[in-house]
Design an enzyme around this catalytic site. Structure first.
Site, PDB file in Angstrom:
ATOM      1  CE  LYS A  52      -0.968   1.950   3.612  1.00  0.00           C
ATOM      2  NZ  LYS A  52      -1.454   2.083   5.297  1.00  0.00           N
ATOM      3  NE  ARG A 111       6.527   6.407   1.162  1.00  0.00           N
ATOM      4  CZ  ARG A 111       5.588   6.097   1.957  1.00  0.00           C
ATOM      5  NH1 ARG A 111       4.659   5.652   1.848  1.00  0.00           N
ATOM      6  NH2 ARG A 111       6.065   6.907   3.229  1.00  0.00           N
ATOM      7  CB  SER A 142       1.547  10.798  11.333  1.00  0.00           C
ATOM      8  OG  SER A 142       1.638  10.278  10.031  1.00  0.00           O
ATOM      9  CB  SER A 143       6.558   9.128   9.402  1.00  0.00           C
ATOM     10  OG  SER A 143       5.661   8.277   8.812  1.00  0.00           O
ATOM     11  CD  GLN A 144       0.264   8.236   7.023  1.00  0.00           C
ATOM     12  OE1 GLN A 144      -0.755   8.823   6.813  1.00  0.00           O
ATOM     13  NE2 GLN A 144       0.120   6.958   7.217  1.00  0.00           N
ATOM     14  CB  SER A 150       6.181   5.712  11.109  1.00  0.00           C
ATOM     15  OG  SER A 150       5.116   5.114  11.989  1.00  0.00           O
ATOM     16  CG  ASP A 172       0.854   0.016   9.912  1.00  0.00           C
ATOM     17  OD1 ASP A 172       0.606   0.986  10.787  1.00  0.00           O
ATOM     18  OD2 ASP A 172       0.904   0.455   8.534  1.00  0.00           O
ATOM     19  NE  ARG A 208      -2.006  -2.190   8.969  1.00  0.00           N
ATOM     20  CZ  ARG A 208      -1.546  -2.591   7.890  1.00  0.00           C
ATOM     21  NH1 ARG A 208      -2.040  -3.909   7.715  1.00  0.00           N
ATOM     22  NH2 ARG A 208      -1.413  -1.895   6.993  1.00  0.00           N
ATOM     23  CE  LYS A 256      -7.639   3.043   6.074  1.00  0.00           C
ATOM     24  NZ  LYS A 256      -6.384   3.020   6.115  1.00  0.00           N
TER      25      LYS A 256
HETATM   26  O1  LIG Z   1       4.158   6.448   5.027  1.00  0.00           O
HETATM   27  C1  LIG Z   1       3.311   5.357   4.924  1.00  0.00           C
HETATM   28  O2  LIG Z   1       2.899   4.688   4.080  1.00  0.00           O
HETATM   29  C2  LIG Z   1       2.613   4.970   6.441  1.00  0.00           C
HETATM   30  C3  LIG Z   1       3.258   5.262   7.397  1.00  0.00           C
HETATM   31  C4  LIG Z   1       2.702   4.825   8.805  1.00  0.00           C
HETATM   32  O3  LIG Z   1       1.792   5.867   9.144  1.00  0.00           O
HETATM   33  P1  LIG Z   1       2.632   6.797  10.546  1.00  0.00           P
HETATM   34  O4  LIG Z   1       3.569   7.572  10.069  1.00  0.00           O
HETATM   35  O5  LIG Z   1       1.216   7.667  10.651  1.00  0.00           O
HETATM   36  O6  LIG Z   1       2.773   6.071  11.680  1.00  0.00           O
HETATM   37  C5  LIG Z   1       1.742   3.612   8.701  1.00  0.00           C
HETATM   38  O7  LIG Z   1       1.001   3.288   9.911  1.00  0.00           O
HETATM   39  C6  LIG Z   1       0.902   3.610   7.633  1.00  0.00           C
HETATM   40  O8  LIG Z   1       0.279   2.491   7.444  1.00  0.00           O
HETATM   41  C7  LIG Z   1       1.613   3.802   6.348  1.00  0.00           C
HETATM   42  C1  LIG Z   2      -2.395   3.232   9.430  1.00  0.00           C
HETATM   43  C2  LIG Z   2      -2.760   2.948   8.444  1.00  0.00           C
HETATM   44  O1  LIG Z   2      -2.937   3.333   7.383  1.00  0.00           O
HETATM   45  P1  LIG Z   2      -3.168   4.994   7.101  1.00  0.00           P
HETATM   46  O2  LIG Z   2      -2.470   5.737   8.019  1.00  0.00           O
HETATM   47  O3  LIG Z   2      -2.519   4.982   5.319  1.00  0.00           O
HETATM   48  O4  LIG Z   2      -4.587   5.252   6.839  1.00  0.00           O
HETATM   49  C3  LIG Z   2      -2.753   1.307   8.320  1.00  0.00           C
HETATM   50  O5  LIG Z   2      -2.642   0.576   7.116  1.00  0.00           O
HETATM   51  O6  LIG Z   2      -2.504   0.515   9.219  1.00  0.00           O
END
Ligand SMILES: O=C(O)C1=C[C@@H](OP(=O)(O)O)[C@@H](O)[C@H](O)C1
Ligand SMILES: C=C(OP(=O)(O)O)C(=O)O
Length: 412
Positions: A18, A23, A164-166, A192, A302, A374, A399
């Site tokens: 995913k 990305r 979060s790293s996102q 993360s 995760d 999960r 998902k």
């Molecule tokens: O960058 C990514 O692809 C992800 C980063 C993680 O989230 P966080 O950075 O919010 O912990 C992970 O839990 C998520 O499923 C996917």
């Molecule tokens: C946290 C998750 O997803 P996302 O943050 O991308 O919604 C996950 O897949 O467990």
């Protein structure tokens, strides 16, 4: 579910990652020309990203049968904006598309499900404002829905890393298209971390050099890109081998993986399972003995719920630390895991930064899943050994892994 009649001895290839899919879709949509992505995950989270990059002007063609996606990118700075980008329940889609949308001078609105509306967006909202975007918080401040209009011109920005790293990954991927590039200063420790390395690696595959915190102005190059199987999805099968005393090989994932979650195999090894590693393959062999451990899972959160299920079958307690931030995922995962294990008569305790699971014999239970894929996938592992385990609303696995229960059934 009924327990497995004999320990499995088999191999599996989970669907595409995913995180890499989302990305690669974004980077391809920012690259002028045609990219072809193979091994793409086609699930709710990645269909959300397909819709999002289309809304910003990319042309996307999906071949469902071969999991191949071709993307013809468009310059997001010339995008007319999008009246509604529906990120569904996808954290990655929403956090990655916001900075990309803010490259355009025109307004785009981003929203998602009630579940996504409950997850934090404050750090990226503040960062985008600092970079020159107008951000309207259309609902609760700090949460979706929001509307953004740029263009963001880049430069230096502060960002917190502990939720979060996102946010950082999303800003970095938009960075090369900012006039001044981007230089991020973290104001709190990053969670993360392996996902940041993945971001840098996927950007590099599309021709952009970034370090973890900065990127110079430049452009993405269209690329043919193969996506490896999902390591978080693989954790359920590796755990299944450890729990049942079976032997399961995950194909397409190994020591060469871009995904931090392959380290879940190391955790199982610490508990007493045997692990065989190759660049593109991982095998876990259950030895019949599993011992509790004390483990920090901030890098691989995760898989914390997967480990909770394994811990039930160990001979001493397991303490999982470093993951307080998973209260802000699809559900409060710490509370959810503890509540559900207790529902099955297992002694589990919540802590600020994680949880403790004490071994036990689960009772027949219908588990609540909180619309969290999960929770459903992890708790189903108990059913491999315990009679009478049922999973409520199993469809939530769509998902990230629509075929999960079919693949789990193949262990029989
Ligand atoms: O960058 C990514 O692809 C992800 C980063 C993680 O989230 P966080 O950075 O919010 O912990 C992970 O839990 C998520 O499923 C996917
Ligand atoms: C946290 C998750 O997803 P996302 O943050 O991308 O919604 C996950 O897949 O467990």
């Amino acid at each position: 579910m009924s327990p497995l009649p004999v320990p499995p001895d088999t191999s599996v290839r989970p669907p595409g990652s995913k995180s890499i899919t989302n990305r690669a879709l974004l980077c391809a949509s920012l690259a002028p020309g045609r990219s072809t992505l193979t091994g793409t995950l086609l699930a709710d989270d990645t269909r959300a990203m397909l819709g999002a990059v289309r809304a910003l002007g990319a042309v996307v063609v999906v071949d469902e049968a071969s999991s191949t996606v071709t993307v013809t990118g468009a310059d997001p700075r010339a995008s007319a904006g999008a009246p509604t980008i529906d990120a569904r329940s996808s954290g990655t889609t929403s956090r990655f598309i916001l900075p990309a949308a803010a490259l355009s001078p025109h307004r785009s609105a981003i929203d998602g499900t009630t579940q996504l509306r409950a997850r934090p967006f404050g750090p990226v909202i503040e960062a985008l404002r600092h970079l020159g975007a107008t951000v309207e918080e259309l609902g609760r401040p700090g949460f979706l829905p929001v509307a953004v209009a740029g263009p963001i011109r880049g430069g230096h920005v502060q960002l917190s890393g502990h939720l979060s790293s996102q946010f950082l990954s999303g800003l970095l991927m938009a960075g090369p298209l900012m006039r001044d590039g981007l230089d991020v200063e973290l104001t709190s420790p990053l969670v993360s971390v392996p996902y940041l390395r993945m971001t840098v690696a996927v950007m590099a595959a599309f021709g952009v050099d970034a370090d973890g915190l900065s990127v110079r102005p430049g452009s993405y190059r269209p690329t043919d890109y193969a996506i490896e199987p999902d390591a978080s999805a693989a954790s359920y099968f590796l755990a299944a081998a450890a729990i049942t005393g079976g032997r399961i090989t995950v194909e397409g994932l190994g020591t060469a993986s871009l995904q931090g979650d392959v380290a879940f195999a190391d955790v199982l090894e610490r508990m007493g399972a045997r692990v065989e590693r190759a660049p593109n393959r991982l095998t876990v062999i259950g030895t019949g003995a599993l011992h509790g451990i004390d483990v920090d899972m901030a890098d691989i959160s995760d898989t914390a719920q997967t480990l909770a299920a394994v811990a039930v079958f160990a001979d001493t307690p397991t303490r999982i630390r470093g993951i307080g931030f998973i209260r802000g995922k699809e559900t409060n995962r710490i509370a959810a895991v503890v509540t559900e294990l207790r529902r099955a008569g297992i002694d589990a305790t919540e802590h600020d930064d994680g949880f403790t699971v004490r071994p036990g014999a689960p009772t027949p239970t219908r588990f609540v899943t909180y619309d969290d894929h999960r929770m459903a996938m992890s708790l189903s592992l108990l059913g491999l050994r315990t009679p009478g385990i049922e999973i409520a609303e199993p469809g939530c696995v769509a998902k990230t892994y629509p075929g999960f229960f079919r693949d789990l059934d193949r262990l029989r």
